[in-house]
Motif scaffolding. Structure first.
Motif, PDB file in Angstrom:
ATOM      1  N   LYS B   3       0.830  -1.204   0.000  1.00 25.54           N
ATOM      2  CA  LYS B   3       0.000   0.000   0.000  1.00 25.54           C
ATOM      3  C   LYS B   3       0.867   1.257   0.000  1.00 25.54           C
ATOM      4  O   LYS B   3       1.950   1.271   0.576  1.00 25.54           O
ATOM      5  CB  LYS B   3      -0.873   0.006   1.250  1.00 25.54           C
ATOM      6  CG  LYS B   3      -2.039  -0.944   1.143  1.00 25.54           C
ATOM      7  CD  LYS B   3      -3.029  -0.696   2.247  1.00 25.54           C
ATOM      8  CE  LYS B   3      -4.286  -1.500   2.001  1.00 25.54           C
ATOM      9  NZ  LYS B   3      -5.284  -1.304   3.031  1.00 25.54           N
ATOM     10  N   LEU B   5       0.494   5.720   0.370  1.00 22.89           N
ATOM     11  CA  LEU B   5      -0.389   6.818   0.733  1.00 22.89           C
ATOM     12  C   LEU B   5      -0.381   7.808  -0.427  1.00 22.89           C
ATOM     13  O   LEU B   5       0.666   8.286  -0.833  1.00 22.89           O
ATOM     14  CB  LEU B   5       0.133   7.482   2.012  1.00 22.89           C
ATOM     15  CG  LEU B   5      -0.815   8.402   2.760  1.00 22.89           C
ATOM     16  CD1 LEU B   5      -2.000   7.625   3.315  1.00 22.89           C
ATOM     17  CD2 LEU B   5      -0.079   9.101   3.905  1.00 22.89           C
ATOM     18  N   MET B 176      -5.567  12.412   1.136  1.00 23.35           N
ATOM     19  CA  MET B 176      -4.672  11.250   1.009  1.00 23.35           C
ATOM     20  C   MET B 176      -5.263  10.067   1.757  1.00 23.35           C
ATOM     21  O   MET B 176      -5.799  10.223   2.858  1.00 23.35           O
ATOM     22  CB  MET B 176      -3.316  11.549   1.620  1.00 23.35           C
ATOM     23  CG  MET B 176      -2.415  12.395   0.766  1.00 23.35           C
ATOM     24  SD  MET B 176      -0.816  12.556   1.570  1.00 23.35           S
ATOM     25  CE  MET B 176       0.244  12.119   0.241  1.00 23.35           C
ATOM     26  N   ALA B 178      -4.646   5.419   1.918  1.00 22.26           N
ATOM     27  CA  ALA B 178      -3.835   4.295   1.470  1.00 22.26           C
ATOM     28  C   ALA B 178      -4.460   3.667   0.228  1.00 22.26           C
ATOM     29  O   ALA B 178      -5.678   3.510   0.155  1.00 22.26           O
ATOM     30  CB  ALA B 178      -3.744   3.265   2.580  1.00 22.26           C
TER      31      ALA B 178
ATOM     32  N   ARG C  20       1.098  14.194   7.297  1.00 18.06           N
ATOM     33  CA  ARG C  20       1.380  13.098   6.366  1.00 18.06           C
ATOM     34  C   ARG C  20       2.163  11.982   7.047  1.00 18.06           C
ATOM     35  O   ARG C  20       1.925  10.802   6.791  1.00 18.06           O
ATOM     36  CB  ARG C  20       2.145  13.628   5.153  1.00 18.06           C
ATOM     37  CG  ARG C  20       1.248  14.451   4.250  1.00 18.06           C
ATOM     38  CD  ARG C  20       2.006  15.051   3.100  1.00 18.06           C
ATOM     39  NE  ARG C  20       2.495  14.009   2.184  1.00 18.06           N
ATOM     40  CZ  ARG C  20       3.116  14.282   1.035  1.00 18.06           C
ATOM     41  NH1 ARG C  20       3.312  15.533   0.680  1.00 18.06           N
ATOM     42  NH2 ARG C  20       3.537  13.312   0.252  1.00 18.06           N
ATOM     43  N   ALA C  23      -0.276   9.999   9.110  1.00 19.17           N
ATOM     44  CA  ALA C  23      -1.132   9.156   8.267  1.00 19.17           C
ATOM     45  C   ALA C  23      -0.350   7.956   7.729  1.00 19.17           C
ATOM     46  O   ALA C  23      -0.829   6.822   7.744  1.00 19.17           O
ATOM     47  CB  ALA C  23      -1.696   9.985   7.115  1.00 19.17           C
ATOM     48  N   TYR C  24       0.863   8.227   7.273  1.00 20.34           N
ATOM     49  CA  TYR C  24       1.669   7.144   6.723  1.00 20.34           C
ATOM     50  C   TYR C  24       1.991   6.104   7.791  1.00 20.34           C
ATOM     51  O   TYR C  24       1.937   4.900   7.540  1.00 20.34           O
ATOM     52  CB  TYR C  24       2.967   7.690   6.115  1.00 20.34           C
ATOM     53  CG  TYR C  24       3.322   7.001   4.818  1.00 20.34           C
ATOM     54  CD1 TYR C  24       3.258   7.678   3.612  1.00 20.34           C
ATOM     55  CD2 TYR C  24       3.692   5.658   4.797  1.00 20.34           C
ATOM     56  CE1 TYR C  24       3.554   7.055   2.423  1.00 20.34           C
ATOM     57  CE2 TYR C  24       3.986   5.023   3.614  1.00 20.34           C
ATOM     58  CZ  TYR C  24       3.929   5.723   2.419  1.00 20.34           C
ATOM     59  OH  TYR C  24       4.212   5.077   1.241  1.00 20.34           O
ATOM     60  N   MET C  27      -0.884   3.942   8.338  1.00 21.69           N
ATOM     61  CA  MET C  27      -1.014   2.964   7.258  1.00 21.69           C
ATOM     62  C   MET C  27      -0.026   1.811   7.451  1.00 21.69           C
ATOM     63  O   MET C  27      -0.381   0.643   7.253  1.00 21.69           O
ATOM     64  CB  MET C  27      -0.756   3.644   5.912  1.00 21.69           C
ATOM     65  CG  MET C  27      -0.994   2.749   4.720  1.00 21.69           C
ATOM     66  SD  MET C  27      -0.584   3.579   3.177  1.00 21.69           S
ATOM     67  CE  MET C  27       1.196   3.489   3.231  1.00 21.69           C
TER      68      MET C  27
END
Lengths: 248, 353, 182
Positions: B3, B5, B176, B178, C20, C23-24, C27
């Protein structure tokens, strides 16, 4: 019996729909002959305009796309970018190129798009029935300038060849006329050279062809040719404005 | 593949390239400018062409040329830019030129705003250009769906020889999430033997054209197009739906607003109100048939859209007058809140109007 | 578990970047994440902000509207604008170096971090944003610091890998700064 004249293989057998005395037929023939003589008919992809020559896609014996009004240079750009090794040309009238499609032709020239444009200037909108074009001469009557084009009201006619010759990306710019056998021969030479410009990968090429519209001018074919010579050529001087061999 | 982002706009570009698109013609506009920016970098890396056109009009006509010449081609813009493209889209539909057009919608009418909007629904589903034509139209609600449906759009465009739209909004474009680029099932596509590639002296000329001066011939052409659109209606409807059987209130929303509706549905559940949702993934063809699955407990339908209520027409067609249809919408770039949608759900569930 | 955090400050303070990263990192930990920036004219100069949602469940609305669980504010306008967007009991982490004020609300928990001073102690004022993120992670434990560091090169590129150690120190300093509250 000896054959003295043959229709170009660059044209289909479909009969032209053009009015008697209209010079589109001559110009079609010159384009077709040029493609055949340069040996690129099978590599050619043409773009037809909206206007009298809207049915050009029926006449040229090569792959053709019919464009929206004025957008032929953008359509030709799309085709040429996909097939950079093919010979792409746009065939446009003066309403198409010099009015609704000025942005497209200016920017195709500005990008130096390697396409060849045949620009037929007959100083009027033919297909829609004789309305004023940006190329209509001052004083010339049309259905939307019934008292003659008034410079104070709508300006002077636009000189496309001169304008495009100011753009770096335009590598071949010439104005010709098809009012006499001598001028037809010169026109053929220019059209061929405009294709050679593309084949040499130089950039944008355009030939402005002064043409007649006996029907909407209200003249006989012969009188129309005379009118072109006496009125159009003085305002739209013939000649080459840019040739790619100059740049070395 | 792992995955990553990605921003919605970048995902549009990445998905297109993954789907084999090698030509992109566009013009900058907020909130979709990251698409041409992405393409400007990415296309040269795969031997493709990115070209910034002089206008949206030129861009769509370049698309027409490239698509007619047999290439997989895309353009993208936001609402006012998409309005400018309508001429080209109807030509593509008429001449049956496959292409993909992405609209990251913003507030309108006119210059409107740069904030998210969904008020191009009529334009997208009814056809914004002249003539009898239809365009398949996907409305993804997440970045993953952008990737999936942009890729699918290219296959469908080629399969049907038709323009395909993907509509999202400025928020999805900027957001944004994934994403994963999954391997897709290959669909059998007809050869593009109609494209303008040069005859090579070996075949009759191909003509890409939408002009039929004989009325009889144009009618034949139109009937064939209508047949094609009917086939799309039969085979291409996509939607997500759940909770319909025992819902007191059924919500209908697509894209960004469907996500907000889902947040509101959780709040309603906490209050003991049963809700369901119909989320069209294709807004054309619209999933009319799924409305038949709504159970007897339903008191009304709530349509939610960032518009003055354009989707309501389709909801009314779908429900065939069996239930009242209510609308909760925002315009101008405002985004509905879960709280406001909850309030509408409560009103409908309580039977008040 | 769902965290909905607004990060806000002047353009250039790096609020989009820490959003960011968060968020990353989410994930990487197989959580559902969204990152939503403000965009358009308001991002030129003025206040920049982004909304990040990190959740164990699929995320409905990516917008934060009166339902934020936290806010990280690096300048005064951001405090004034975003304290309203937090739920009662939510957290607001305030950059004390640049904000000489308290939230007007009493039903939210405020944490004060002298982010610029702490960043200067590490010799780089640009990493004040990472100090703030470190404080937030300490308070919420939503993702591990290691995941943020793993995300670092994904977000900023391999050529920024040499900056990982100093950014790690910044995260730890931020975490340290709020430990007194816990």
């Amino acid at each position: 019996m000896a054959i003295v004249y043959e229709k170009s293989k660059g044209l289909t057998d479909t009969p032209f729909h053009y009015c008697p005395g209209c010079t589109h037929g001559i110009i079609h023939k010159l384009v077709a002959e040029s493609l055949v003589e340069l040996g690129v008919l099978g590599e050619a992809i043409g773009v037809a305009p909206v206007g009298c020559s809207v049915l050009a896609y029926e006449y040229f014996n090569c792959d053709m796309q019919e464009a929206a009004h004025g957008r032929a240079p953008a359509v030709a750009t799309g085709i040429k970018r996909v097939h950079p090794d093919k010979v792409v040309f746009a065939y446009q009238g003066d309403g198409d190129l010099a009015s609704i499609g000025t942005a497209e032709v200016v920017h195709a020239a500005h990008r130096g798009e390697k396409i060849t444009t045949i620009f037929v200037n007959n100083a009027i909108y033919g297909m829609t029935g004789g309305q004023m074009a940006p190329t209509t001469l001052v004083g010339q009557r049309s259905t939307t300038s019934p008292f003659g084009r008034d410079e104070a009201h709508c300006g002077k006619p636009i000189r496309i060849a001169e304008m495009l010759a100011t753009i770096d990306g335009a590598k071949f710019v010439e104005r010709v006329a098809v009012n006499s056998p001598a001028n037809v021969r010169k026109a053929k030479k220019a059209i061929k050279r405009a294709f050679e410009c593309q084949l040499a990968g130089k950039g944008f090429a355009i030939v402005e062809v002064l043409s007649t519209c006996p029907t909407n001018w209200g003249f006989t074919p012969v009188k129309a040719l005379e009118w072109l010579k006496d009125n159009m050529i003085p305002y739209y001087p013939l000649g080459n404005f840019r040739d790619f061999e100059e740049e070395k | 593949m792992a995955k990553v982002l990605m921003k919605g706009n970048e995902a549009v570009g990445a998905a297109a390239i993954k789907a084999g698109c090698r030509y992109f013609f566009g013009y900058p506009i907020t909130p979709s400018s990251e698409i041409p920016e992405y393409m400007a970098k990415a296309m040269p890396e795969v031997g493709g062409v990115f070209l910034q056109a002089e206008s949206e009009i030129a861009a769509i006509n370049m698309v027409y040329g490239a698509g007619g010449a047999g290439a997989r081609v895309m353009t993208a813009s936001s609402s006012p830019g998409i309005s400018l493209k309508q001429e080209g889209i109807t030509y593509c539909a008429g001449a049956e030129v496959p292409c993909v057009i992405v609209n990251m919608m913003r507030g309108g009418p006119g210059l409107g705003s740069i904030q998210p909007g969904q008020a191009d629904y009529y334009q997208s589903t009814r056809g914004g250009g002249n003539g009898d034509y239809r365009t398949l139209c996907y409305a993804p609600a997440s970045i993953q769906e952008i990737v999936d449906y942009v890729m699918l759009a290219f296959d469908k465009a080629d399969y049907y020889r038709n323009p395909v739209l993907v509509i999202a909004d400025g928020m999805i474009g900027q957001m944004m999430e994934a994403v994963e680029f999954k391997d897709r099932e290959k669909i059998e596509l007809p050869p593009k033997d109609w494209a303008t590639t040069g005859t090579g002296g070996k075949r009759k000329p191909n003509k890409v054209n939408s002009l039929y001066l004989q009325a009889e011939q144009l009618e034949i052409h139109n009937k064939r197009l209508q047949q094609k659109y009917k086939e799309m209606e039969e085979n291409e409807v996509l939607y997500e739906a759940y909770g319909l059987e025992d819902a007191e209130v059924v919500c209908v929303a697509y894209g960004t607003t469907s996500r907000i509706v889902k947040s509101a549905m959780k709040l309603a559940e906490e209050k003991g109100i049963k809700t369901g949702i119909i989320r069209p993934i294709t807004v054309w063809p619209f999933p009319y048939d799924v409305f038949k699955e709504i159970g007897p407990k339903a008191k009304g339908i709530l349509a939610v859209e960032m518009s003055g209520g354009q989707i309501v027409d389709d909801v009314k067609i779908g429900i065939e007058g069996r239930l009242p249809v209510y609308f909760n919408g925002t315009t101008g770039g405002m985004v509905p809140t879960p709280g406001s949608i909850l309030a509408s759900i409560e009103k409908i569930a309580g039977g008040t109007k | 578990m769902e965290e909905k955090v607004i990060m806000a400050g002047f353009g250039g303070q790096g609020v989009m970047a820490i959003g960011r990263l968060l968020a990353y990192a989410g994930m990487i930990e197989n959580k559902h994440v969204t990152w939503l920036p403000s965009y358009g004219p308001e991002m030129r100069g003025g206040t920049a902000n982004c909304a990040v949602v990190v959740s164990d469940e699929p995320i409905g609305s990516p917008l934060i509207s009166k339902d934020g669980t936290a806010a990280i504010v690096l300048n005064l306008p951001s405090l004034l604008k975003f304290e309203k967007e937090i739920i009662p009991g939510g957290k607001i982490i305030i950059n004390k170096s640049l904000i000489d004020a308290e939230p007007s609300r009493e039903d939210i928990d405020a944490y004060y971090v002298p982010a610029n001073e702490l960043a200067m102690e590490l010799g780089n004022s640009k990493i004040a944003n990472m100090v703030m993120l470190g404080a937030y992670l300490e308070l919420t434990k939503i993702v591990k610091i290691d995941s943020v560091l793993d995300a670092f090169v994904k977000v900023f590129g391999e050529d920024k890998a040499h900056l990982i150690p100093i950014n790690k120190e910044a995260l730890l300093k931020g975490a340290e700064a709020v430990k007194t509250y816990v």
